[in-house]
Design an enzyme around this catalytic site. Structure first.
Site, mmCIF file in Angstrom:
data_model
loop_
_atom_site.group_PDB
_atom_site.id
_atom_site.type_symbol
_atom_site.label_atom_id
_atom_site.label_comp_id
_atom_site.label_asym_id
_atom_site.label_seq_id
_atom_site.Cartn_x
_atom_site.Cartn_y
_atom_site.Cartn_z
ATOM 1 N N ASP A 7 0.808 -1.479 -0.083
ATOM 2 C CA ASP A 7 -0.036 0.150 0.404
ATOM 3 C C ASP A 7 0.473 1.241 -0.205
ATOM 4 O OD1 ASP A 7 -2.430 1.958 0.722
ATOM 5 O OD2 ASP A 7 -1.325 2.244 2.385
ATOM 6 N N ASP A 9 -0.292 4.893 1.459
ATOM 7 C CA ASP A 9 -1.161 6.272 1.537
ATOM 8 C C ASP A 9 0.034 5.816 3.341
ATOM 9 O OD1 ASP A 9 -0.488 8.918 0.401
ATOM 10 O OD2 ASP A 9 -2.125 7.753 -0.331
ATOM 11 N N ASP A 166 -1.417 -0.267 5.946
ATOM 12 C CA ASP A 166 -2.130 0.070 7.047
ATOM 13 C C ASP A 166 -3.714 0.058 7.467
ATOM 14 O OD1 ASP A 166 -3.154 3.440 7.461
ATOM 15 O OD2 ASP A 166 -1.972 1.716 5.480
#
Length: 225
Positions: A7, A9, A166
């Site tokens: 991922d 961001d 995240d």
């Protein structure tokens, strides 16, 4: 070959201040109270339409919020005072993985293709990733489309693929695609959310992620059996 998907961001890039600031400008433009910082960051990972639908509901001014958010984010990014730094250890991790002959790198992100291209240009990462899946290429997370397309693009098996992110959306997407979900604790969502969404491992730093990936990469590929 092993496919390691990241991922962006909250995992590779600390973009939280820009995201919150752009959201505040978007909500102000349509005359709505902006969400709290925690709420604003809770939708990071979703594509923009889905993200603002979560924040204001399907009957809210989603299209206007998306339009103003994009404009605000572009304005903020153009100001040298605003930075989107890499998380400590991210660059070293990617560089080490690129040196391994058995590893292919991928990206799966809710960012647009244009946003990813800006990141690649800024970091000098063009050619680093064998597959890049964005909000322009597949349904929004947690739909497994991004990972399924990434695996198909490079010919990787699900058992040879790991998703690192995240958010609960990253973990749920990985589970739906049948790949290993590794959650990072330094991002924008609580660890409990990642665990509830199916994270198999939680790491608290890039050195811990390096260790987890070493273990994953050492496992024999089922396709080689």
């Amino acid at each position: 070959m092993k496919l390691v998907i990241f991922d962006v961001d909250g995992t590779l890039v600390d973009s939280q201040n820009m995201i919150v600031a752009a959201q505040h400008r978007a909500f102000a433009a349509v005359g709505l109270e902006p969400p709290t910082r925690e709420r604003a960051l809770s939708i990071v990972g979703l594509s923009l339409v889905e993200a603002f639908t979560v924040l204001v509901g399907p009957e809210g001014p989603v299209e206007n919020l998306v339009r103003v958010y994009k404009e605000a984010f572009g304005t903020l990014r153009a100001d040298p005072a605003n930075a989107e730094p890499l998380f400590p250890g991210a660059l070293a991790c990617l560089q080490a993985l690129r040196q391994r002959d058995e590893v292919l790198l991928g990206i799966a992100t809710g960012k647009s293709r244009r946003g990813v291209n800006r990141l690649l240009e800024h970091e000098g990462w063009h050619g680093h990733f064998a597959t890049i899946q964005t909000a322009d290429d597949a349904p929004s997370k947690p739909h497994p489309g991004m990972i399924l397309q990434a695996m198909a693009e490079v010919g990787a098996d699900a058992m040879d693929t790991v998703m690192i992110g995240d958010s609960s959306y990253d973990m749920a997407m990985a589970c739906a695609a049948g790949v290993l979900p590794i959650g990072v604790s330094w991002g924008f969502q609580p660890v409990a959310s990642l665990v509830a969404a199916g994270a198999r491992h939680i790491v608290a730093s890039y050195p811990e992620l390096d260790t987890a990936l070493d273990h994953f990469l050492a496992q024999p590929s089922p396709s080689a059996a």
